[in-house]
Design an enzyme around this catalytic site. Structure first.
Site, PDB file in Angstrom:
ATOM      1  N   GLY A   1      -9.970   8.180  -1.836  1.00  0.00           N
ATOM      2  CA  GLY A   1     -10.532   7.584  -3.273  1.00  0.00           C
ATOM      3  C   GLY A   1      -9.605   8.088  -4.371  1.00  0.00           C
TER       4      GLY A   1
ATOM      5  CG  ASN B   1      -3.390   7.662   4.133  1.00  0.00           C
ATOM      6  OD1 ASN B   1      -2.442   7.595   3.122  1.00  0.00           O
ATOM      7  ND2 ASN B   1      -4.732   7.228   3.739  1.00  0.00           N
TER       8      ASN B   1
ATOM      9  NE  ARG C   1      -3.411   2.417   2.739  1.00  0.00           N
ATOM     10  CZ  ARG C   1      -3.939   2.903   3.862  1.00  0.00           C
ATOM     11  NH1 ARG C   1      -3.722   2.310   5.067  1.00  0.00           N
ATOM     12  NH2 ARG C   1      -4.700   3.828   3.881  1.00  0.00           N
ATOM     13  CG  HIS C   2      -0.929   4.832  -0.918  1.00  0.00           C
ATOM     14  ND1 HIS C   2      -1.006   5.739   0.164  1.00  0.00           N
ATOM     15  CD2 HIS C   2      -2.006   4.667  -0.993  1.00  0.00           C
ATOM     16  CE1 HIS C   2      -2.003   5.927   0.423  1.00  0.00           C
ATOM     17  NE2 HIS C   2      -2.938   4.961  -0.266  1.00  0.00           N
ATOM     18  N   GLY C   3       2.689   5.039   0.963  1.00  0.00           N
ATOM     19  CA  GLY C   3       3.045   5.437   1.992  1.00  0.00           C
ATOM     20  C   GLY C   3       1.896   6.795   2.398  1.00  0.00           C
TER      21      GLY C   3
ATOM     22  NE  ARG D   1      -4.027   7.627  -2.158  1.00  0.00           N
ATOM     23  CZ  ARG D   1      -5.204   7.915  -2.859  1.00  0.00           C
ATOM     24  NH1 ARG D   1      -4.679   9.099  -3.631  1.00  0.00           N
ATOM     25  NH2 ARG D   1      -6.057   7.429  -2.877  1.00  0.00           N
TER      26      ARG D   1
ATOM     27  CD  GLU E   1      -8.705   3.257  -2.646  1.00  0.00           C
ATOM     28  OE1 GLU E   1      -9.086   1.927  -3.245  1.00  0.00           O
ATOM     29  OE2 GLU E   1      -8.138   3.053  -1.431  1.00  0.00           O
TER      30      GLU E   1
END
Length: 194
Positions: free
Chosen positions: A31, A24, A17-19, A67, A91
């Site tokens: 989304g 976040n 999963r992206h940073g 991202r 996403e």
């Protein structure tokens, strides 16, 4: 493709999963809003890259969102590999909920009880996710897939696991298909250095 037809190819792969992004950190649903990595997320991507060194990764396939692309590029620089983009790894669209706090609507969406206005249903996300991962796995193996949290929830469901489990940002997972005597897939996190 309907959700029932979405069956993962039984091939092991790496998932990342992206940073972290500022949204976040604030608990907001991103989304398809293209929020960049924050300083923590960039550092997380570098730690993930170090953890993935020496794992034999042959291909990197990422979501087109910034991202995920930036996370993938950081890893790719460490591993000396190019990044390929798979549009359907993007996403999910949360429609009117994008930019809003994660709340009870999210659980209801995962369970298939509600789809926010303008959003993609969880069943549609699951079908798209499995098809995109299956396409990514046609590259030289092992493949590293860099994508998103809600997308990974959809894969978890297709893999016979509880869907609504949060995957930490930038924690590499070795993803293995079921073996004899086991019905579901198995995920093993890589060890991250300090």
């Amino acid at each position: 493709m309907n959700a029932e037809a979405a069956v993962p190819t039984p091939t092991a792969f790496w998932f990342l999963r992206h940073g972290e992004t500022d949204w976040n950190a604030r608990g907001l649903s991103q989304g398809n809003v293209d929020i960049p990595l924050n300083a923590v997320g960039i550092e997380q991507a570098h730690r993930a890259a170090a953890a993935l060194r020496g794992k034999g990764i042959a291909s990197i396939v990422a979501s087109p969102l910034g991202r995920a692309q930036d996370t993938a590029r950081i890893v790719a620089e460490t591993l000396g590999l190019p990044v390929e983009t798979e549009a359907d790894l993007r996403e999910v669209s949360f429609g009117v909920q994008e930019g809003q706090p994660m709340a009870d609507w999210f659980n209801d969406w995962v369970e298939g009880h509600v789809t926010p206005e303008g959003a993609e249903s969880f069943a549609a996300l699951r079908a798209r996710t499995v098809a995109a991962i299956n396409r990514a796995l046609t590259r030289p193996a092992p493949v590293l897939i860099v994508a998103h949290g809600a997308l990974w929830r959809a894969f978890r469901q297709a893999a016979g696991l509880p869907a609504n489990v949060r995957t930490p940002n930038a924690l590499p997972l070795w993803v293995e298909p079921p073996v004899l005597g086991r019905d579901s897939w198995h995920f093993t996190p890589a060890e991250l250095g300090g």
